[in-house]
Design a protein around this motif. Structure first.
Motif, PDB file in Angstrom:
ATOM      1  N   GLY A 245     -10.861  55.582   0.015  1.00  0.00           N
ATOM      2  CA  GLY A 245      -9.884  56.482  -0.586  1.00  0.00           C
ATOM      3  C   GLY A 245     -10.498  57.675  -1.290  1.00  0.00           C
ATOM      4  N   PHE A 246     -11.768  57.553  -1.682  1.00  0.00           N
ATOM      5  CA  PHE A 246     -12.401  58.656  -2.418  1.00  0.00           C
ATOM      6  C   PHE A 246     -12.623  59.854  -1.496  1.00  0.00           C
ATOM      7  CE2 PHE A 246     -15.579  61.212  -4.442  1.00  0.00           C
ATOM      8  CZ  PHE A 246     -15.466  60.986  -5.806  1.00  0.00           C
ATOM      9  N   GLU A 247     -13.325  59.635  -0.408  1.00  0.00           N
ATOM     10  CA  GLU A 247     -13.629  60.745   0.496  1.00  0.00           C
ATOM     11  C   GLU A 247     -12.373  61.234   1.200  1.00  0.00           C
ATOM     12  OE1 GLU A 247     -16.964  59.528   2.969  1.00  0.00           O
ATOM     13  OE2 GLU A 247     -17.875  58.540   1.245  1.00  0.00           O
ATOM     14  N   GLU A 248     -11.515  60.284   1.563  1.00  0.00           N
ATOM     15  CA  GLU A 248     -10.257  60.674   2.211  1.00  0.00           C
ATOM     16  C   GLU A 248      -9.405  61.527   1.267  1.00  0.00           C
ATOM     17  OE1 GLU A 248     -11.513  56.681   3.929  1.00  0.00           O
ATOM     18  OE2 GLU A 248     -11.535  57.709   1.992  1.00  0.00           O
ATOM     19  N   GLY A 249      -9.506  61.241  -0.031  1.00  0.00           N
ATOM     20  CA  GLY A 249      -8.697  61.971  -1.013  1.00  0.00           C
ATOM     21  C   GLY A 249      -9.131  63.413  -1.209  1.00  0.00           C
ATOM     22  N   LEU A 250     -10.338  63.744  -0.759  1.00  0.00           N
ATOM     23  CA  LEU A 250     -10.821  65.122  -0.871  1.00  0.00           C
ATOM     24  C   LEU A 250     -10.552  65.937   0.389  1.00  0.00           C
ATOM     25  CD1 LEU A 250     -14.280  64.565  -2.650  1.00  0.00           C
ATOM     26  CD2 LEU A 250     -12.025  64.934  -3.672  1.00  0.00           C
ATOM     27  N   THR A 251     -10.267  65.259   1.487  1.00  0.00           N
ATOM     28  CA  THR A 251     -10.000  65.952   2.746  1.00  0.00           C
ATOM     29  C   THR A 251      -8.729  66.802   2.611  1.00  0.00           C
ATOM     30  OG1 THR A 251     -10.993  64.132   3.983  1.00  0.00           O
ATOM     31  CG2 THR A 251      -9.608  65.673   5.221  1.00  0.00           C
ATOM     32  N   GLY A 252      -8.831  68.073   2.985  1.00  0.00           N
ATOM     33  CA  GLY A 252      -7.693  68.983   2.904  1.00  0.00           C
ATOM     34  C   GLY A 252      -7.584  69.716   1.576  1.00  0.00           C
ATOM     35  N   LYS A 253      -8.398  69.319   0.600  1.00  0.00           N
ATOM     36  CA  LYS A 253      -8.380  69.991  -0.699  1.00  0.00           C
ATOM     37  C   LYS A 253      -9.221  71.266  -0.633  1.00  0.00           C
ATOM     38  CE  LYS A 253      -5.846  66.864  -2.665  1.00  0.00           C
ATOM     39  NZ  LYS A 253      -5.588  66.030  -1.481  1.00  0.00           N
ATOM     40  N   LYS A 254      -8.984  72.191  -1.601  1.00  0.00           N
ATOM     41  CA  LYS A 254      -9.619  73.498  -1.587  1.00  0.00           C
ATOM     42  C   LYS A 254     -10.774  73.562  -2.590  1.00  0.00           C
ATOM     43  CE  LYS A 254      -5.382  75.906  -0.255  1.00  0.00           C
ATOM     44  NZ  LYS A 254      -4.403  76.959  -0.644  1.00  0.00           N
ATOM     45  N   VAL A 255     -11.732  74.439  -2.279  1.00  0.00           N
ATOM     46  CA  VAL A 255     -12.835  74.700  -3.202  1.00  0.00           C
ATOM     47  C   VAL A 255     -12.268  75.227  -4.518  1.00  0.00           C
ATOM     48  CG1 VAL A 255     -14.837  76.179  -3.634  1.00  0.00           C
ATOM     49  CG2 VAL A 255     -14.523  75.128  -1.381  1.00  0.00           C
TER      50      VAL A 255
END
Length: 404
Positions: free
Chosen positions: A144-154
């Motif tokens: 869930g950690f890495e998946e939770g960052l997918t699609g997020k912006k810098v």
């Protein structure tokens, strides 16, 4: 890499007459000491049914001062030391990244992040870092950690509500714990393939178990010199045994090679196929090798091994080389320790089709090695020979024989 095996090209097919000539010697009242170390009919081996005296099967050449040429010098140069030190530094160095213009995180991207993990509102040990690099999809963090960052912006900060696995072996106290990770994404980066590792005192202290670059390179030199000495000895032994096969003639006792191969197949199966068949083991561990191909492969090796063994047996008997029990037992103990055997029984079983057969083999091998050491010590070995020198030496030896 597999050790090079050179087949003795002068070996000939055994005839009935030769087989008789190689039969057990009864002069001097029976078996010599090394003969008593051969396999026997009651040790479970097929080779034990073939009784012979090696000296009746071997015609020795002059082994007293072999002229040996080896191309390598085995000297360790400063260039080799510097190159190895650099490669090891690159291996242990942390990856160097460069910034990209990407703004949205995708699977496979490497991100630079700060994160803080909290349980019941309190930061927990090991759950906080700043400026960390993480490749999305690597599986380094909990689900869930890495998946939770997918699609997020810098530049974005996100809260990830996650649950630790149960059990969680790295920290059992966190097993099944519900936590919140607050993560800030600073940038998306990529490896800098052109970056060079700078070998400094600080770097070697942190990564290479040395206090300074000078000490590190001294350690590297010691390692390379020890490795070079091992290679030097291995190559010298190979050259000497090659030469012994050139100058000696061996008439293999009829059926000995086939019986030895059969015994080795049994030994190999006992050691490696406790929960499977030999066919399945070879298929899975040796890229689909068949039993027929396996036998062909080891037959080639066994022919060379038996040839060298019989030559060294004959030398040992001629030179009166005998096994000293105390030193032999020390050797066995050292081999058990080096190969993680708890008992002599296990060690001997691993070297034959039975404990008795294995012990006989190890004893015979020990005496053969003593004979080999004597030949090595007497040999005139030239290191760093030019490409044509080995052939010149062989031609010189041939000319001497012709003049005689």
């Amino acid at each position: 890499m597999k050790k090079r095996i050179v087949i003795m090209l002068t070996a000939v097919m055994m005839t009935a007459a030769l087989a008789t000539a190689c039969a057990k010697s009864e002069k001097d009242g029976g078996k010599s000491d090394i003969q008593q170390m051969h396999a026997t009919e009651d040790d479970g081996s097929k080779a034990g049914k073939i009784q012979y005296d090696a000296k009746d099967c071997v015609t020795l050449g002059d082994y007293s001062a072999l002229q040996i040429s080896v191309k390598n010098t085995y000297e360790v140069t400063q260039e080799q030391i510097d190159d190895y030190a650099r490669r090891m530094a690159e291996f242990y160095a942390q990856p160097v990244y460069k910034d990209t213009d990407k703004k949205v995180v995708e699977n496979g991207d490497t991100v630079n992040i700060d994160y803080e993990g909290r349980q019941d509102g309190v930061a927990f040990e090991g759950g906080t870092a700043k400026g960390a690099y993480l490749t999305i999809g690597s599986g380094r963090f909990i689900d869930g950690f890495e998946e939770g960052l997918t699609g997020k912006k810098v530049g974005e900060t996100v809260d990830l509500n996650l649950t630790f696995p149960d059990p969680y072996e790295p920290d059992p106290d966190m097993s099944g714990a519900k936590v919140v990770f607050t993560v800030t994404i600073h940038k998306i980066v990529e490896p800098d393939e052109n970056a060079k590792v700078e070998l400094t005192d600080e770097f070697v202290q942190a990564n290479l178990n040395a206090d300074s670059v000078k000490e590190y390179k001294k350690n590297v030199k010691g390692y390379l010199e020890a490795d070079s000495e091992r290679s030097k000895r291995t190559d010298t032994i190979q050259a000497v045994t090659d030469k012994l096969q050139e100058i000696c003639t061996v008439n293999m006792p009829e059926g000995l090679l086939e019986a030895t191969v059969d015994d080795y197949v049994v030994q190999f199966t006992n050691s490696n196929c406790k929960d499977t068949t030999l066919e399945e083991y070879l298929k899975n561990q040796f890229n689909g090798m068949t039993e027929e191909d396996f036998r062909k492969s080891i037959t080639t090796e066994m022919e060379v091994n038996l040839t060298i063994e019989m030559i060294l047996e004959t030398i040992a008997e001629k030179e009166g080389i005998e096994l000293e029990e105390d030193k032999f037992q020390e050797y066995v103990s050292s081999m058990m320790e080096a190969n993680n055997y708890e008992t002599k029984e296990d060690y001997f079983k691993a070297n034959g089709v039975s404990e008795k057969n294995g012990e006989a083999f190890v004893r015979r091998l020990y005496v053969c090695n003593l004979a080999l050491e004597q030949v090595l010590n007497q040999a005139d070995v030239k290191y760093g020979a030019a490409d044509g020198e080995e052939n010149d030496q062989k031609q010189s030896e041939t000319d001497k024989k012709d003049k005689k």
